[in-house]
Write a protein that holds these residues in place. Structure first.
Motif, PDB file in Angstrom:
ATOM      1  N   PRO A 133     -32.635   0.288   0.055  1.00  0.00           N
ATOM      2  CA  PRO A 133     -33.442  -0.557   0.980  1.00  0.00           C
ATOM      3  C   PRO A 133     -32.569  -1.658   1.849  1.00  0.00           C
ATOM      4  N   GLY A 134     -31.317  -2.028   1.220  1.00  0.00           N
ATOM      5  CA  GLY A 134     -30.519  -2.895   2.031  1.00  0.00           C
ATOM      6  C   GLY A 134     -29.573  -2.448   3.159  1.00  0.00           C
ATOM      7  N   LEU A 135     -29.712  -0.859   3.265  1.00  0.00           N
ATOM      8  CA  LEU A 135     -29.112  -0.319   4.542  1.00  0.00           C
ATOM      9  C   LEU A 135     -30.077   0.367   5.450  1.00  0.00           C
ATOM     10  N   VAL A 136     -30.105  -0.310   6.904  1.00  0.00           N
ATOM     11  CA  VAL A 136     -30.999   0.216   7.825  1.00  0.00           C
ATOM     12  C   VAL A 136     -30.297   0.820   8.860  1.00  0.00           C
ATOM     13  N   HIS A 137     -30.759   1.814   9.312  1.00  0.00           N
ATOM     14  CA  HIS A 137     -30.084   2.583  10.593  1.00  0.00           C
ATOM     15  C   HIS A 137     -31.120   2.254  11.623  1.00  0.00           C
ATOM     16  N   ILE A 138     -30.457   1.487  12.887  1.00  0.00           N
ATOM     17  CA  ILE A 138     -31.336   0.932  14.006  1.00  0.00           C
ATOM     18  C   ILE A 138     -31.291   2.305  14.902  1.00  0.00           C
ATOM     19  N   TYR A 139     -32.431   2.490  15.344  1.00  0.00           N
ATOM     20  CA  TYR A 139     -32.707   3.912  16.107  1.00  0.00           C
ATOM     21  C   TYR A 139     -31.863   3.629  17.458  1.00  0.00           C
ATOM     22  N   HIS A 140     -31.449   4.834  17.728  1.00  0.00           N
ATOM     23  CA  HIS A 140     -30.740   4.890  19.370  1.00  0.00           C
ATOM     24  C   HIS A 140     -30.928   6.229  19.525  1.00  0.00           C
ATOM     25  N   PRO A 141     -31.106   6.584  20.881  1.00  0.00           N
ATOM     26  CA  PRO A 141     -31.123   8.078  21.479  1.00  0.00           C
ATOM     27  C   PRO A 141     -29.774   8.754  20.906  1.00  0.00           C
ATOM     28  N   LEU A 161     -11.472   0.339  -2.593  1.00  0.00           N
ATOM     29  CA  LEU A 161     -12.871   0.583  -2.457  1.00  0.00           C
ATOM     30  C   LEU A 161     -13.272   0.677  -0.763  1.00  0.00           C
ATOM     31  N   LEU A 162     -13.254   2.109  -0.324  1.00  0.00           N
ATOM     32  CA  LEU A 162     -13.812   2.420   0.908  1.00  0.00           C
ATOM     33  C   LEU A 162     -15.389   2.606   1.121  1.00  0.00           C
ATOM     34  N   PHE A 163     -15.717   2.063   2.272  1.00  0.00           N
ATOM     35  CA  PHE A 163     -17.247   2.235   2.594  1.00  0.00           C
ATOM     36  C   PHE A 163     -17.271   2.683   4.126  1.00  0.00           C
ATOM     37  N   PHE A 164     -17.491   3.877   4.156  1.00  0.00           N
ATOM     38  CA  PHE A 164     -17.614   4.532   5.561  1.00  0.00           C
ATOM     39  C   PHE A 164     -18.891   4.163   6.332  1.00  0.00           C
ATOM     40  N   THR A 165     -18.898   3.618   7.246  1.00  0.00           N
ATOM     41  CA  THR A 165     -20.107   2.989   8.017  1.00  0.00           C
ATOM     42  C   THR A 165     -19.964   3.448   9.465  1.00  0.00           C
ATOM     43  N   ASP A 166     -21.304   3.095  10.033  1.00  0.00           N
ATOM     44  CA  ASP A 166     -21.200   3.313  11.482  1.00  0.00           C
ATOM     45  C   ASP A 166     -21.681   2.072  12.073  1.00  0.00           C
ATOM     46  N   PHE A 197     -27.004  -4.340   7.285  1.00  0.00           N
ATOM     47  CA  PHE A 197     -27.139  -4.089   5.583  1.00  0.00           C
ATOM     48  C   PHE A 197     -27.201  -5.572   5.021  1.00  0.00           C
ATOM     49  N   THR A 198     -27.706  -5.611   3.842  1.00  0.00           N
ATOM     50  CA  THR A 198     -27.722  -6.874   3.124  1.00  0.00           C
ATOM     51  C   THR A 198     -26.647  -7.056   2.186  1.00  0.00           C
ATOM     52  N   LEU A 217     -44.279  -6.489  15.949  1.00  0.00           N
ATOM     53  CA  LEU A 217     -44.560  -7.855  15.796  1.00  0.00           C
ATOM     54  C   LEU A 217     -43.530  -8.434  14.722  1.00  0.00           C
ATOM     55  N   LEU A 218     -43.105  -7.306  13.821  1.00  0.00           N
ATOM     56  CA  LEU A 218     -42.050  -7.852  12.706  1.00  0.00           C
ATOM     57  C   LEU A 218     -40.802  -7.613  13.441  1.00  0.00           C
ATOM     58  N   ALA A 219     -39.921  -8.654  13.270  1.00  0.00           N
ATOM     59  CA  ALA A 219     -38.561  -8.674  13.878  1.00  0.00           C
ATOM     60  C   ALA A 219     -37.723  -8.445  12.994  1.00  0.00           C
ATOM     61  N   ASP A 220     -37.876  -8.682  11.470  1.00  0.00           N
ATOM     62  CA  ASP A 220     -36.937  -8.418  10.605  1.00  0.00           C
ATOM     63  C   ASP A 220     -36.677  -6.736  10.371  1.00  0.00           C
ATOM     64  N   ALA A 221     -35.615  -6.304  10.501  1.00  0.00           N
ATOM     65  CA  ALA A 221     -35.127  -4.884  10.641  1.00  0.00           C
ATOM     66  C   ALA A 221     -35.577  -4.276   9.012  1.00  0.00           C
ATOM     67  N   PHE A 222     -35.298  -5.270   8.072  1.00  0.00           N
ATOM     68  CA  PHE A 222     -35.484  -4.957   6.673  1.00  0.00           C
ATOM     69  C   PHE A 222     -37.083  -4.832   6.293  1.00  0.00           C
TER      70      PHE A 222
END
Length: 738
Positions: free
Chosen positions: A693-701, A578-583, A588-589, A626-631
């Motif tokens: 909802p358990g996959l969050v892409h953190i912003y980057h330029p 089972l392959l999961f291609f990610t960055d 993730f949770t 003020l919300l530190a949680d990424a999710f």
């Protein structure tokens, strides 16, 4: 004689005669039923010589030895016995019996109001024991199949003529709508000789060369040939002569000629039969694969060569029947509710946020939406166009239900505009502005007018149904020899970005510590050379010390290509992985990883999750910061990236079956879109997309190389613009300067 005495003699004689008559009738009835029941319990056996072959036997002698078994029982009907409606006889060959014929048996054949039998040549074997296969003795798979066709008709006449009113000769590439066929045949007198189907005279190259009389035709074999019991019984004794005196190589032409000569009836010469018994001659290989508009009006569809398309057409037909049943249920519910006034208001909102926005559709098929990020307008999805077409068809079917009795009919002309909205817990609402033709066809007031009308439509969601996962998966994987690897193998290309990779590694460590024994994770890193490569290697060593399996693939100092990197990573793993291609930018949770595992099915389903992508942190409000949680989700904080396909989960065998990533694409983007399109076009694999909802892409330029190809550059700039800020933030900034 005294009149009273005379009356007494009459009464006595009458009573005696009645008693005698009842006794005779009772004795006759008892004898009859005794004889009949005895004959039923003692099967009639055929003369064994019927099955003995001879070197001097004619072609029709071969046809006469058609029974698969040496002994069979002929049914004798009790008085009052009712015959079944129809028997469908499917003719197939050995190379198609386990593919086309089996798919027919598992789809529309289960909905025929009668019986279905599958006829094959002598000696044909099948791996599916549940199919009702009849092997015709002395018949092979020679093409054209005149012997097989005539032998099948002969078998039906000798074995099933007393059991059914109608008989349909079909090929293994025919789709039949059982309910529509039943309704049609019940409107026809089955006691008379009929042969029903789409009439033919030959194609353009054969026209006039088939030795047909001026008033003769034949029913084309492809769309199916329906014969009444009277026709079958009358033509059966003459099949030998017809087979010995064929004028062409077409079995349907010769069967039609035989019926015309010896029964005296021709195929139904009616233009409407082209729609009811539909034959697509334009593109046989792709018939009905993409467009099934003919299905709504048809009884049979031909040809469907691909078993996958057969299942697709069957699913579409069952959707029609489900929609009709739901509409009928809704109508009955309205009657029970004492005709409650119809309304588009399904629920009363308590606040503004509870209001569901309407989306506007214009006549150019452009959808304007007000509740989506970066979506002022876009082309209407194919699913919505198909659904609206079905709705309009259903509307006009109801409008014209009693059109002939009223002498007028409504016909759809065009859609001016419309509105639609989805109430998540209720259904879909439509407001349609249509131009239609109003026709009066009853004299003396015949007229045609173009009128404009509004239609208000509600579609209500059905009740949720659950399917046990174990049963569902075991059925889908029945034809698979691979056993799924329970580990989720993450594959991640990496060049530079040491600080971001360190954040990813720390998050992965915490996830693995909380996952328990039910979640197994491994990481394959495809590493490119960079200035901070040493820091990346230190992070990899830290992961290994944390007991996380890490495989490192060295790419050296070459041009970065995500497609090449992901294929290199997949190449190191077995086919059942089972392959999961990610960055590297993803967080993730544990629940997200479990859903990835559940939504990815070997040889059946590929999962492209829709991730939540953060906007630039500079655009966030103070409350969001003020919300530190990424999710944590909010309109100003980010959006679900519906147009992103970079993250994907699939088994390696499925990746290879669709062709894998395009390794010719270099630089940023496009390789994920290419893979998604391959998965969609494969036809054998289902693609599932859902917000995760358990996959969050953190912003980057995002930095777009101006030297990359135009298509990639446009995609890069579009993604960069979409990720800067929310619509709300942009509106606030504009408001400051107005």
């Amino acid at each position: 004689m005294d009149m009273r005495l005379r009356g007494g003699w009459r009464m006595l004689f009458s009573r005696s005669f009645t008693t005698i008559l009842i006794g005779i009738l009772f004795g006759f009835t008892a004898t009859y039923y005794s004889t009949t029941l005895k004959s039923l319990t003692e099967p009639i056996r055929c003369d064994p010589s019927f099955y003995q072959s001879s070197k001097s036997s004619s072609e029709f002698d071969i046809i006469s030895r058609i029974a698969d078994q040496d002994v069979f029982t002929r049914s004798q009907s009790l008085p009052g016995h009712r015959r079944g409606l129809i028997l469908v006889a499917i003719m197939t060959a050995a190379k198609y019996v386990d593919t086309r014929a089996y798919n027919v048996w598992k789809t529309w054949a289960q909905h025929i109001p009668g019986k279905v039998l599958i006829f094959v040549a002598e000696g044909t074997q099948t791996i599916h024991e549940d199919m009702p296969v009849i092997r015709l003795k002395g018949v092979d798979d020679t093409y054209p199949p005149q012997k097989k066709s005539f032998a099948m008709v002969k078998w039906l006449a000798e074995n099933m003529a007393d059991e059914y009113d109608w008989f349909l000769r079909a090929d293994d590439d025919l789709y039949i709508r059982g309910e529509e066929l039943a309704a049609f045949l019940r409107s026809v007198d089955s006691s008379r000789a009929h042969v029903i189907g789409q009439a033919g005279l030959g194609n353009s190259a054969e026209y006039g060369l088939l030795a047909l009389g001026s008033t003769d035709n034949y029913c084309m074999g492809g769309p199916g040939i329906v014969m009444s019991r009277a026709t079958l019984l009358k033509v059966s004794p003459h099949l030998e002569s017809c087979l010995q005196h064929m004028l062409t190589s077409h079995e349907d032409v010769e069967l039609g000629r035989c019926i015309r000569k010896h029964v005296g009836v021709a195929c139904t010469w009616n233009y409407e039969m082209q729609k009811l018994f539909h034959n697509n001659q334009s593109a046989i290989k792709e018939s009905y694969a993409k467009n099934m508009k003919e299905l709504k009006d048809a009884i049979t569809l031909h040809p469907i060569k691909d078993p996958a398309v057969m299942r697709k057409v069957h699913l579409r037909n069952r959707e029609f029947k489900l929609r009709e049943s739901r509409a009928r249920r809704a109508a009955l519910h309205d009657e029970l509710s004492f005709a409650k006034k119809a309304t588009l208001i399904r629920m009363t909102p308590n606040r503004t946020n509870d209001l569901t926005p309407w989306e506007y559709i214009n006549n150019n098929k452009i959808l304007f939406c007000s509740d989506r990020v970066n979506c002022p307008r876009h082309t209407v999805d194919l699913s919505i166009r198909t659904e609206m077409s079905d709705i309009i068809t259903q509307l006009f079917d109801e409008f014209n239900l009693n059109a002939r009795q009223r002498g007028r009919v409504l016909q759809f002309q065009s859609l001016q505009y419309g509105y639609m909205r989805v109430e998540p817990t209720k259904g879909v609402d439509y407001v349609l502005d249509m131009i239609l033709w109003f026709k009066k066809f009853r004299p003396p007031h015949r007229t045609t007018l173009s009128v404009r009308r509004h239609a208000y439509v509600q579609q209500t969601f059905g009740k949720l149904r659950t399917l046990p996962e174990i049963t569902f998966r075991s059925n889908i994987r029945a034809n698979s020899s691979l056993i799924e690897d329970p580990t989720i193998h993450m594959i991640m290309p990496l060049r530079g970005r040491a600080a971001i990779f360190s954040r990813f590694a720390e998050h992965l460590k915490s996830i693995c510590a909380r996952s328990g024994d039910d979640l197994h994770i491994s990481l394959t890193i495809v590493l490119y050379s960079s200035e901070d490569e040493a820091q990346n290697r230190e992070t990899i060593d830290m992961l290994r010390e944390s007991m996380i399996p890490v495989t490192l693939i060295e790419m050296g100092d070459i041009a970065f290509s995500r497609g090449i990197a992901l294929m290199k990573g997949a190449a190191t793993l077995p086919h059942n992985s089972l392959l999961f291609f990610t960055d590297v930018d993803m967080l993730f949770t544990c629940d997200a990883l479990r859903r990835i595992k559940l939504n990815t099915i070997l040889n059946a389903q590929i999962y492209f999750p829709i991730v939540f992508s953060e906007f630039s942190h500079e655009s966030w409000s103070e409350n969001d910061k003020l919300l530190a949680d990424a999710f944590h989700y909010g309109r100003r904080r980010g959006y679900f990236r519906n147009f992103g396909y970079g993250l994907a989960a699939m088994y390696k065998s499925d990746l290879m079956s669709i062709g894998g990533f395009d390794t010719k694409i270099e630089g940023w983007g496009k390789e994920d879109v290419d893979l998604f399109e391959k998965a969609i076009k494969s036809g054998n694999l289902r693609v599932i997309r859902t917000p995760e909802p358990g996959l969050v892409h953190i912003y980057h330029p995002i930095h777009c190389d101006e030297n990359m190809p135009a298509a990639q550059k446009d995609m890069c700039h579009g993604s960069k613009a979409a990720s800067l800020a929310s619509i709300d933030t942009l509106v606030d900034q504009i408001a400051q300067y107005t």
